[in-house]
Design an enzyme around this catalytic site. Sequence first.
Site, PDB file in Angstrom:
ATOM      1  N   LYS A 183       0.580  -1.091   0.002  1.00 21.66           N
ATOM      2  CA  LYS A 183      -0.014   0.013  -0.016  1.00 21.66           C
ATOM      3  C   LYS A 183       1.008   1.249   0.052  1.00 21.66           C
ATOM      4  O   LYS A 183       1.679   1.662   0.998  1.00 21.66           O
ATOM      5  CB  LYS A 183      -0.894   0.009   1.043  1.00 21.66           C
ATOM      6  N   GLY A 240       3.565   2.922  13.573  1.00 17.61           N
ATOM      7  CA  GLY A 240       4.230   1.695  13.863  1.00 17.61           C
ATOM      8  C   GLY A 240       3.711   1.214  15.339  1.00 17.61           C
ATOM      9  O   GLY A 240       3.441  -0.149  15.234  1.00 17.61           O
ATOM     10  N   GLU A 257      10.074   0.102  10.374  1.00 20.80           N
ATOM     11  CA  GLU A 257      11.192   1.139   9.850  1.00 20.80           C
ATOM     12  C   GLU A 257      10.519   2.328  10.146  1.00 20.80           C
ATOM     13  O   GLU A 257       9.804   2.922   9.605  1.00 20.80           O
ATOM     14  CB  GLU A 257      11.548   0.909   8.415  1.00 20.80           C
ATOM     15  N   CYS A 291      14.208  10.002   7.178  1.00 17.39           N
ATOM     16  CA  CYS A 291      14.130   9.341   8.317  1.00 17.39           C
ATOM     17  C   CYS A 291      15.494   9.421   9.112  1.00 17.39           C
ATOM     18  O   CYS A 291      15.467   9.456  10.312  1.00 17.39           O
ATOM     19  CB  CYS A 291      13.617   8.112   8.355  1.00 17.39           C
ATOM     20  N   GLU A 390      10.741  14.134  16.404  1.00 15.34           N
ATOM     21  CA  GLU A 390      10.830  14.229  14.620  1.00 15.34           C
ATOM     22  C   GLU A 390       9.898  15.287  14.081  1.00 15.34           C
ATOM     23  O   GLU A 390       8.828  15.283  14.203  1.00 15.34           O
ATOM     24  CB  GLU A 390      10.734  12.823  14.049  1.00 15.34           C
TER      25      GLU A 390
HETATM   26  P1  NAD Z   1       2.773   7.672   8.371  1.00 15.92           P
HETATM   27  O1  NAD Z   1       3.024   6.818   9.593  1.00 15.92           O
HETATM   28  O2  NAD Z   1       1.627   8.719   8.743  1.00 15.92           O
HETATM   29  O3  NAD Z   1       2.183   6.824   7.204  1.00 15.92           O
HETATM   30  C1  NAD Z   1       2.836   6.053   6.536  1.00 15.92           C
HETATM   31  C2  NAD Z   1       1.977   4.974   5.891  1.00 15.92           C
HETATM   32  O4  NAD Z   1       1.377   4.352   6.928  1.00 15.92           O
HETATM   33  C3  NAD Z   1       1.178   5.651   4.875  1.00 15.92           C
HETATM   34  O5  NAD Z   1       0.999   4.645   3.680  1.00 15.92           O
HETATM   35  C4  NAD Z   1      -0.122   5.601   5.745  1.00 15.92           C
HETATM   36  O6  NAD Z   1      -1.149   5.676   4.821  1.00 15.92           O
HETATM   37  C5  NAD Z   1      -0.152   4.384   6.427  1.00 15.92           C
HETATM   38  N1  NAD Z   1      -0.576   4.200   7.782  1.00 15.92           N
HETATM   39  C6  NAD Z   1      -0.802   5.351   8.649  1.00 15.92           C
HETATM   40  N2  NAD Z   1      -1.257   4.794   9.772  1.00 15.92           N
HETATM   41  C7  NAD Z   1      -1.527   3.360   9.389  1.00 15.92           C
HETATM   42  C8  NAD Z   1      -2.503   2.367  10.202  1.00 15.92           C
HETATM   43  N3  NAD Z   1      -2.829   2.508  11.577  1.00 15.92           N
HETATM   44  N4  NAD Z   1      -2.466   1.319   9.699  1.00 15.92           N
HETATM   45  C9  NAD Z   1      -2.094   0.988   8.316  1.00 15.92           C
HETATM   46  N5  NAD Z   1      -1.451   2.017   7.669  1.00 15.92           N
HETATM   47  C10 NAD Z   1      -1.171   3.236   8.166  1.00 15.92           C
HETATM   48  O7  NAD Z   1       4.021   8.410   7.947  1.00 15.92           O
HETATM   49  P2  NAD Z   1       4.428   9.424   6.929  1.00 15.92           P
HETATM   50  O8  NAD Z   1       4.016  10.837   7.361  1.00 15.92           O
HETATM   51  O9  NAD Z   1       3.692   9.181   5.686  1.00 15.92           O
HETATM   52  O10 NAD Z   1       6.017   9.539   6.671  1.00 15.92           O
HETATM   53  C11 NAD Z   1       6.772   9.883   7.383  1.00 15.92           C
HETATM   54  C12 NAD Z   1       7.411   8.995   8.495  1.00 15.92           C
HETATM   55  O11 NAD Z   1       8.025   7.929   7.965  1.00 15.92           O
HETATM   56  C13 NAD Z   1       8.456   9.870   9.414  1.00 15.92           C
HETATM   57  O12 NAD Z   1       8.243   9.516  10.659  1.00 15.92           O
HETATM   58  C14 NAD Z   1       9.674   8.837   9.040  1.00 15.92           C
HETATM   59  O13 NAD Z   1      10.724   9.132   9.572  1.00 15.92           O
HETATM   60  C15 NAD Z   1       9.195   7.576   8.663  1.00 15.92           C
HETATM   61  N6  NAD Z   1       9.991   6.962   7.786  1.00 15.92           N
HETATM   62  C16 NAD Z   1      10.850   5.770   8.354  1.00 15.92           C
HETATM   63  C17 NAD Z   1      11.879   5.276   7.292  1.00 15.92           C
HETATM   64  C18 NAD Z   1      12.699   4.117   8.047  1.00 15.92           C
HETATM   65  O14 NAD Z   1      13.186   3.292   6.908  1.00 15.92           O
HETATM   66  N7  NAD Z   1      13.042   3.970   9.521  1.00 15.92           N
HETATM   67  C19 NAD Z   1      12.031   5.773   6.014  1.00 15.92           C
HETATM   68  C20 NAD Z   1      11.268   6.861   5.869  1.00 15.92           C
HETATM   69  C21 NAD Z   1      10.204   7.321   6.367  1.00 15.92           C
END
Ligand code: NAD
Length: 484
Positions: A183, A240, A257, A291, A390
């Site tokens: 997704k 997460g 991640e 990230c 963050e």
């Molecule tokens: P987010 O957690 O809001 O969303 C990420 C994804 O998860 C999206 O596709 C979203 O639709 C989905 N999602 C959100 N809540 C969910 C749930 N309860 N169940 C299932 N799916 C769900 O994050 P964002 O704002 O899109 O991205 C930024 C974040 O991602 C930052 O915190 C960044 O640090 C992190 N990130 C981590 C890594 C890594 O490898 N550690 C890499 C890139 C980004």
Amino acid sequence: MSTRQDVGLRSFSKLFIGGRWVDPVSEETLSVVSPSSEEVIATVPSASPADVDAAVAAARRAFDDGPWPRMSAAERAGYLSRIRDEVAARVEDMEHAFSAEVGAPAGVSKAFHQNALAAWDDAITVHQRAAFEEKRSWGDGEGVLVREPVGVVAAIIPWNGPVAQASMKYAPALAAGCTVVLKPSPEAPLSTLILAEAIEAAGLPEGVVSMVPAGREVGEHLVRHPDVDKVSFTGSTAAGKRIMSICGERIARVSLELGGKSAAIVADDVPVGDVVPSLVQAGVINSGQVCAALTRVLVPRHRQQEFAEAIAGEMESYSVGSPFEEGTDLGPLVSEQQRERVESYVRLGVEEGARLITGGARPEGLERGWYVAPTLFADVRNDMRIAREEIFGPVMCLIPFDGIDEAVAIANDSDYGLSGAVYAEDTALAERVARQVRTGQICINGWAMRIDQPFGGYKQSGLGREGNLEGLGAFLEYKLIQHS
Ligand code: NAD
């Protein structure tokens, strides 16, 4: 007014389910908005729970009865190699779509897509290094330890580097013999859908790969699905935590991640001019929406002002503007909401008593687009929220320390542990410090994200690793076969 990034972008009307483009169940669409022009630049179908169910059912059938998990790893690697070629053939389209949907300048977009290719390269050869079967013996007995694919994988990714993030999940999961439903985020589905076209062209068996762009509710439906064996999630720590608790209800396997607040430790022997370009690049690349960005810079207290001036000078030399303009260093933030979040942290930093050295405002002359100038705070204490949370924007915190042991303690005093750096002329000192910082990757005298080596976080930055053998292992189960 239209801007150049609108050119050549395609809308999608079908979903990629089980390896084929099919009509979505509902007519709902996701509008992709350009962060630089604020205009809708394309639409894609918004997958519904029924579409997710169809994708999971196809993946389940392909896993339980299809050829993919049963063929040899070397045979699967042949398919992965074809995908890699198809990705390479479309990489410029993906880079263009990513720049348009997220606002990343060309150089950043190119680097991220090189990471995508590196993930496929890694997965093509990983089976040669992996022990899928191993003889074990004990006392008077012996057996075979077999490593089998974990099953149907639900992969969920954010918007800040989607093709690389999708490749870091698809490639090792497929190498392991899993089937995958991925997704993408609603903000940036376009470049990832081009990846689906590359996968389609490689002709994998039916049902093995699906892609269902949607928002978080539909994402949660996928995570809860009883036919999903493993969830591999990249995104915020808040999401997460929720996903892990849902997986806990049925002991579904989960890899995470998550976010970061990584520290660069600068030792006293380092000339300021040698490190400031690297520090600023690592802090604000992709407008800080990375990230592993180094957002806390730890410097000897007596040199704080010297570093503040040099970092501010470097930031002020950055060209902020359209991702499609030649020479742009920083593009806009991904969305208006993200800019509001970043601006609220800038206000918070001032309220908390940090000293705003540069930035903190919208750059002049950019009335449209969600831009924020690169921003530096000095006199930051590690207990301030701007040092603990963050921000995910181009905001760096300069934190003074007294002695290298205090620097290590400050670096480790964080809920996160994803990345980091040590800058020192004394390489023995740098090695010692690198070993003391509790983080998944740390770089000496520079900054890099190596995604074809174990990548992932300590503490609330995640669970498990992506990349190489460790990344493959996230998609395998152990089974011991023994004779009694
Ligand atoms: P987010 O957690 O809001 O969303 C990420 C994804 O998860 C999206 O596709 C979203 O639709 C989905 N999602 C959100 N809540 C969910 C749930 N309860 N169940 C299932 N799916 C769900 O994050 P964002 O704002 O899109 O991205 C930024 C974040 O991602 C930052 O915190 C960044 O640090 C992190 N990130 C981590 C890594 C890594 O490898 N550690 C890499 C890139 C980004």
